[in-house]
Design a protein around this motif. Sequence first.
Motif, PDB file in Angstrom:
ATOM      1  N   ILE A 110       0.474  30.978 105.533  1.00 15.67           N
ATOM      2  CA  ILE A 110       0.505  30.937 106.999  1.00 15.67           C
ATOM      3  C   ILE A 110      -0.167  32.216 107.485  1.00 15.67           C
ATOM      4  CG2 ILE A 110       1.978  30.810 109.046  1.00 15.67           C
ATOM      5  CD1 ILE A 110       4.172  29.657 107.081  1.00 15.67           C
ATOM      6  N   GLY A 166       7.731  29.134 114.424  1.00 20.53           N
ATOM      7  CA  GLY A 166       9.040  28.753 114.960  1.00 20.53           C
ATOM      8  C   GLY A 166       9.561  29.731 115.997  1.00 20.53           C
ATOM      9  N   PHE A 167       9.192  31.005 115.884  1.00 21.44           N
ATOM     10  CA  PHE A 167       9.711  32.009 116.821  1.00 21.44           C
ATOM     11  C   PHE A 167       8.840  32.100 118.071  1.00 21.44           C
ATOM     12  CE2 PHE A 167      10.228  36.525 118.191  1.00 21.44           C
ATOM     13  CZ  PHE A 167      11.533  36.413 118.612  1.00 21.44           C
ATOM     14  N   LEU A 168       7.576  32.424 117.912  1.00 18.52           N
ATOM     15  CA  LEU A 168       6.693  32.611 119.082  1.00 18.52           C
ATOM     16  C   LEU A 168       6.238  31.288 119.699  1.00 18.52           C
ATOM     17  CD1 LEU A 168       4.365  35.551 117.919  1.00 18.52           C
ATOM     18  CD2 LEU A 168       6.248  35.653 119.567  1.00 18.52           C
ATOM     19  N   ARG A 169       6.326  30.193 118.929  1.00 14.55           N
ATOM     20  CA  ARG A 169       5.847  28.864 119.372  1.00 14.55           C
ATOM     21  C   ARG A 169       4.364  28.922 119.706  1.00 14.55           C
ATOM     22  NH1 ARG A 169      11.160  27.042 121.149  1.00 14.55           N
ATOM     23  NH2 ARG A 169      12.435  28.489 120.027  1.00 14.55           N
ATOM     24  N   ALA A 200      16.126  36.919 121.199  1.00 12.99           N
ATOM     25  CA  ALA A 200      15.968  38.134 120.398  1.00 12.99           C
ATOM     26  C   ALA A 200      15.760  39.300 121.354  1.00 12.99           C
ATOM     27  CB  ALA A 200      14.775  37.977 119.448  1.00 12.99           C
ATOM     28  N   GLN A 209      16.268  42.372 121.330  1.00 12.26           N
ATOM     29  CA  GLN A 209      15.796  43.658 120.810  1.00 12.26           C
ATOM     30  C   GLN A 209      14.280  43.680 120.583  1.00 12.26           C
ATOM     31  OE1 GLN A 209      17.243  41.292 119.175  1.00 12.26           O
ATOM     32  NE2 GLN A 209      16.312  41.065 117.171  1.00 12.26           N
ATOM     33  N   SER A 210      13.624  42.503 120.702  1.00 10.27           N
ATOM     34  CA  SER A 210      12.208  42.432 120.309  1.00 10.27           C
ATOM     35  C   SER A 210      11.297  42.308 121.527  1.00 10.27           C
ATOM     36  CB  SER A 210      11.967  41.218 119.403  1.00 10.27           C
ATOM     37  OG  SER A 210      12.974  41.091 118.457  1.00 10.27           O
ATOM     38  N   VAL A 270       6.399  41.954 118.517  1.00  5.65           N
ATOM     39  CA  VAL A 270       6.633  41.679 117.098  1.00  5.65           C
ATOM     40  C   VAL A 270       5.387  42.013 116.293  1.00  5.65           C
ATOM     41  CG1 VAL A 270       8.434  39.925 117.259  1.00  5.65           C
ATOM     42  CG2 VAL A 270       6.048  39.239 117.504  1.00  5.65           C
ATOM     43  N   HIS A 271       5.614  42.413 115.057  1.00  2.00           N
ATOM     44  CA  HIS A 271       4.512  42.650 114.128  1.00  2.00           C
ATOM     45  C   HIS A 271       4.396  41.405 113.271  1.00  2.00           C
ATOM     46  CE1 HIS A 271       3.900  47.073 114.731  1.00  2.00           C
ATOM     47  NE2 HIS A 271       4.967  46.808 115.458  1.00  2.00           N
ATOM     48  N   ILE A 272       3.319  40.682 113.479  1.00  2.00           N
ATOM     49  CA  ILE A 272       3.112  39.465 112.690  1.00  2.00           C
ATOM     50  C   ILE A 272       2.408  39.881 111.411  1.00  2.00           C
ATOM     51  CG2 ILE A 272       2.057  37.181 112.671  1.00  2.00           C
ATOM     52  CD1 ILE A 272       2.048  37.304 115.750  1.00  2.00           C
ATOM     53  N   GLY A 273       3.049  39.611 110.280  1.00  7.01           N
ATOM     54  CA  GLY A 273       2.471  40.010 108.994  1.00  7.01           C
ATOM     55  C   GLY A 273       1.101  39.368 108.793  1.00  7.01           C
TER      56      GLY A 273
HETATM   57  P1  2BA Z   1       6.681  32.930 114.118  1.00  5.48           P
HETATM   58  O1  2BA Z   1       7.908  32.195 113.722  1.00  5.48           O
HETATM   59  O2  2BA Z   1       6.076  32.590 115.443  1.00  5.48           O
HETATM   60  O3  2BA Z   1       7.023  34.480 114.053  1.00  5.48           O
HETATM   61  C1  2BA Z   1       6.109  35.465 114.515  1.00  5.48           C
HETATM   62  C2  2BA Z   1       6.690  36.860 114.270  1.00  5.48           C
HETATM   63  O4  2BA Z   1       7.849  37.020 115.082  1.00  5.48           O
HETATM   64  C3  2BA Z   1       7.172  37.083 112.837  1.00  5.48           C
HETATM   65  O5  2BA Z   1       6.111  37.499 112.021  1.00  5.48           O
HETATM   66  C4  2BA Z   1       8.239  38.135 113.022  1.00  5.48           C
HETATM   67  O6  2BA Z   1       7.657  39.438 113.151  1.00  5.48           O
HETATM   68  C5  2BA Z   1       8.828  37.789 114.373  1.00  5.48           C
HETATM   69  N1  2BA Z   1      10.038  36.969 114.251  1.00  5.48           N
HETATM   70  C6  2BA Z   1      10.177  35.764 113.664  1.00  5.48           C
HETATM   71  N2  2BA Z   1      11.430  35.309 113.774  1.00  5.48           N
HETATM   72  C7  2BA Z   1      12.107  36.264 114.468  1.00  5.48           C
HETATM   73  C8  2BA Z   1      13.476  36.382 114.925  1.00  5.48           C
HETATM   74  N3  2BA Z   1      14.360  35.434 114.679  1.00  5.48           N
HETATM   75  N4  2BA Z   1      13.809  37.511 115.620  1.00  5.48           N
HETATM   76  C9  2BA Z   1      12.923  38.485 115.869  1.00  5.48           C
HETATM   77  N5  2BA Z   1      11.614  38.423 115.476  1.00  5.48           N
HETATM   78  C10 2BA Z   1      11.218  37.336 114.781  1.00  5.48           C
HETATM   79  P2  2BA Z   1       6.107  37.042 110.482  1.00  5.48           P
HETATM   80  O7  2BA Z   1       7.454  37.225 109.876  1.00  5.48           O
HETATM   81  O8  2BA Z   1       4.964  37.755 109.827  1.00  5.48           O
HETATM   82  O9  2BA Z   1       5.827  35.474 110.488  1.00  5.48           O
HETATM   83  C11 2BA Z   1       4.579  34.921 110.883  1.00  5.48           C
HETATM   84  C12 2BA Z   1       4.681  33.417 110.878  1.00  5.48           C
HETATM   85  O10 2BA Z   1       4.883  32.978 109.521  1.00  5.48           O
HETATM   86  C13 2BA Z   1       5.866  32.865 111.655  1.00  5.48           C
HETATM   87  O11 2BA Z   1       5.526  32.718 113.036  1.00  5.48           O
HETATM   88  C14 2BA Z   1       6.116  31.524 110.957  1.00  5.48           C
HETATM   89  O12 2BA Z   1       5.181  30.555 111.409  1.00  5.48           O
HETATM   90  C15 2BA Z   1       5.785  31.862 109.507  1.00  5.48           C
HETATM   91  N6  2BA Z   1       6.960  32.230 108.707  1.00  5.48           N
HETATM   92  C16 2BA Z   1       7.425  33.479 108.485  1.00  5.48           C
HETATM   93  N7  2BA Z   1       8.475  33.440 107.671  1.00  5.48           N
HETATM   94  C17 2BA Z   1       8.708  32.148 107.382  1.00  5.48           C
HETATM   95  C18 2BA Z   1       9.685  31.476 106.583  1.00  5.48           C
HETATM   96  N8  2BA Z   1      10.650  32.136 105.903  1.00  5.48           N
HETATM   97  N9  2BA Z   1       9.629  30.115 106.506  1.00  5.48           N
HETATM   98  C19 2BA Z   1       8.671  29.434 107.175  1.00  5.48           C
HETATM   99  N10 2BA Z   1       7.704  30.030 107.945  1.00  5.48           N
HETATM  100  C20 2BA Z   1       7.734  31.367 108.047  1.00  5.48           C
END
Ligand code: 2BA
Length: 103
Positions: A7, A35-38, A79, A81-82, A85-88
């Motif tokens: 991803i 799932g978080f940022l949609r 969330a 506190q956020s 966010v730093h997207i990896g």
């Molecule tokens: P998103 O779910 O849109 O998340 C974007 C970023 O938002 C994440 O970056 C993280 O920094 C933050 N974030 C996510 N969930 C959060 C929460 N509950 N509270 C606070 N901040 C939160 P990344 O961790 O680098 O993830 C980038 C994207 O990779 C995610 O977009 C998702 O599409 C996917 N991803 C990450 N971990 C995953 C997992 N364990 N399973 C499935 N997909 C995952």
Amino acid sequence: MKLILAIVHREDGDNVIEALIREGHRSTTLSTTGGFLREGNTTILVGTTEDRLAQVLDIIKANTHEHVQRVPALLRIFAPQSEEVHIGAATIFVLNLEEMWRF
Ligand code: 2BA
């Protein structure tokens, strides 16, 4: 054999795919939503052999980077506190693949 699910940020997807093609890898891209940022991101599927796994991971690493994004006010309810966010650079899953067929 391995199945790689990567991803990546949608801005990095094309660079990854082009680099994979240059090195002779086959891939499929899916338009996905975090799932978080949609917001739209890109999921790249690569089926490959064990000996080429490291090269695929290197290509993904070399062609992606971290992104910083502001969290929309509405989402901060979930969330608080956020503010940003730093997207990896990439979230990668590597699965053992039992069989792979191309006809
Ligand atoms: P998103 O779910 O849109 O998340 C974007 C970023 O938002 C994440 O970056 C993280 O920094 C933050 N974030 C996510 N969930 C959060 C929460 N509950 N509270 C606070 N901040 C939160 P990344 O961790 O680098 O993830 C980038 C994207 O990779 C995610 O977009 C998702 O599409 C996917 N991803 C990450 N971990 C995953 C997992 N364990 N399973 C499935 N997909 C995952």
